[in-house]
Design an enzyme around this catalytic site. Structure first.
Site, short mmCIF file in Angstrom:
data_model
loop_
_atom_site.label_atom_id
_atom_site.label_comp_id
_atom_site.label_asym_id
_atom_site.label_seq_id
_atom_site.Cartn_x
_atom_site.Cartn_y
_atom_site.Cartn_z
N ASN A 15 -50.50 22.53 52.11
CA ASN A 15 -50.25 22.70 50.68
C ASN A 15 -48.98 23.50 50.45
O ASN A 15 -48.45 24.14 51.36
CB ASN A 15 -51.46 23.42 50.05
N CYS A 16 -48.51 23.47 49.20
CA CYS A 16 -47.26 24.15 48.79
C CYS A 16 -47.24 25.59 49.30
O CYS A 16 -48.24 26.27 49.13
CB CYS A 16 -47.15 24.15 47.27
N PRO A 17 -46.19 26.12 49.87
CA PRO A 17 -44.89 25.47 50.09
C PRO A 17 -44.71 24.94 51.51
O PRO A 17 -43.60 24.64 51.92
CB PRO A 17 -43.91 26.64 49.87
N ASP A 42 -50.03 16.55 49.77
CA ASP A 42 -49.91 17.45 48.62
C ASP A 42 -49.18 16.74 47.49
O ASP A 42 -48.00 16.41 47.63
CB ASP A 42 -49.15 18.71 49.07
#
Lengths: 77, 203
Positions: A15-17, A42
């Site tokens: 997931n981010c980042p 994502d």
């Protein structure tokens, strides 16, 4: 996964980042003109990958969505 | 204008000169902008597990974009630089925090447990449990751990600086902190960094 790319990166489940950070790391190992194929799950990575390429000057060759997976091809500047 | 009049040939009209100047100015500014490396300065003041994420996520992402990044850790923010991270989260007085089970069948995971403050405050170990559930949720969603994001920042040359005053105030020992801290400084040393930055965030 795109077999024409110089290198591939599996960012699925991240997931981010993390997808962007891993992309940056993988690109640093490539030479100018070589390509990296990234697969992610994502949904935020679509916009983030565009922004990343725009800011860093690398070329986003393609961006595809396929059954919940996103595949990007980036050419190193 | 006297000096300029002497060096401008008399056959050159002022409007031509203005046009030349505007073009030249535009191209020089564009050149300058292209060569400019953006910079980010963050002031990190919180030491809980939830507040640990924004500084490290923004810093690591900015460094991936090629920016120059500095983070000034002060007050409880110093906890984020400890060798052993024991960051906790408190749902008490944090009404926006969803209380959901990270495991079990979907119907159970979907329930947002509205627990009254008085229960949270009175139950021993409630914060430990909330911290455990949050760590599990982070893991389930493929979100990086704080340790991981911090290592990425260090690898990417994010400049980590710490507040010397806080160390004295809370009686910390320098030995408890990671050796990658580049400097122990005060507000007077970080403000000039913040002043020169393109983006400055207080977290």
């Amino acid at each position: 996964m795109n077999t024409h790319a110089t290198q591939t990166l599996d960012a699925r489940g991240m997931n981010c980042p993390l997808p962007i950070l891993r992309t940056k790391k993988a690109l640093s190992g490539l030479n100018t003109g070589e390509t990296l194929a990234i697969t992610s799950t994502d949904p935020g990575s679509i916009k983030d990958m565009q922004a990343f390429c725009k800011q860093t000057g690398n070329e986003l060759v393609s961006s595809d969505a396929n059954q919940g997976e996103f595949v990007f091809l980036v050419r190193k500047a | 204008m006297g000096a300029i009049d002497k060096i401008i040939p008399s056959n050159l009209h002022k409007s031509q000169l203005d046009q030349w100047f505007d073009q030249r100015f535009e191209s020089k500014m564009a050149e300058r902008e292209a060569a400019h490396v953006p910079s980010l300065a963050i002031i990190a003041t919180k030491g809980t597990l939830d507040w640990a994420y924004p500084p490290f996520i923004l810093a690591s992402t900015a460094s991936a974009l090629g920016w120059d990044v500095s983070i000034f850790f002060t007050f409880y923010g110093l906890e984020l630089l400890k060798k052993d991270l024991h960051l906790e989260i408190s749902p008490l007085g944090n009404p926006s925090m969803p209380m959901k089970m990270p495991f079990g069948p979907q119907w159970l995971k979907d329930i947002n447990w509205k627990i009254p403050n008085v229960v949270m405050a009175g139950m021993p170990g409630f914060e430990k449990m909330a911290t455990g559930l949050m760590q599990q949720t982070v893991k389930n969603n493929g979100v990086a751990s704080i340790e991981e994001l911090r290592s990425i920042c260090i690898e990417a040359d994010v400049k980590l600086v710490a507040c010397q005053m806080t160390v004295e105030l809370f009686g910390h020992s320098h030995d408890a902190f990671i050796p990658e801290i580049q400097d122990w400084i005060g507000a007077a040393s970080f403000l000039p960094v913040a002043q020169k930055s393109d983006v400055c965030l207080f977290i």
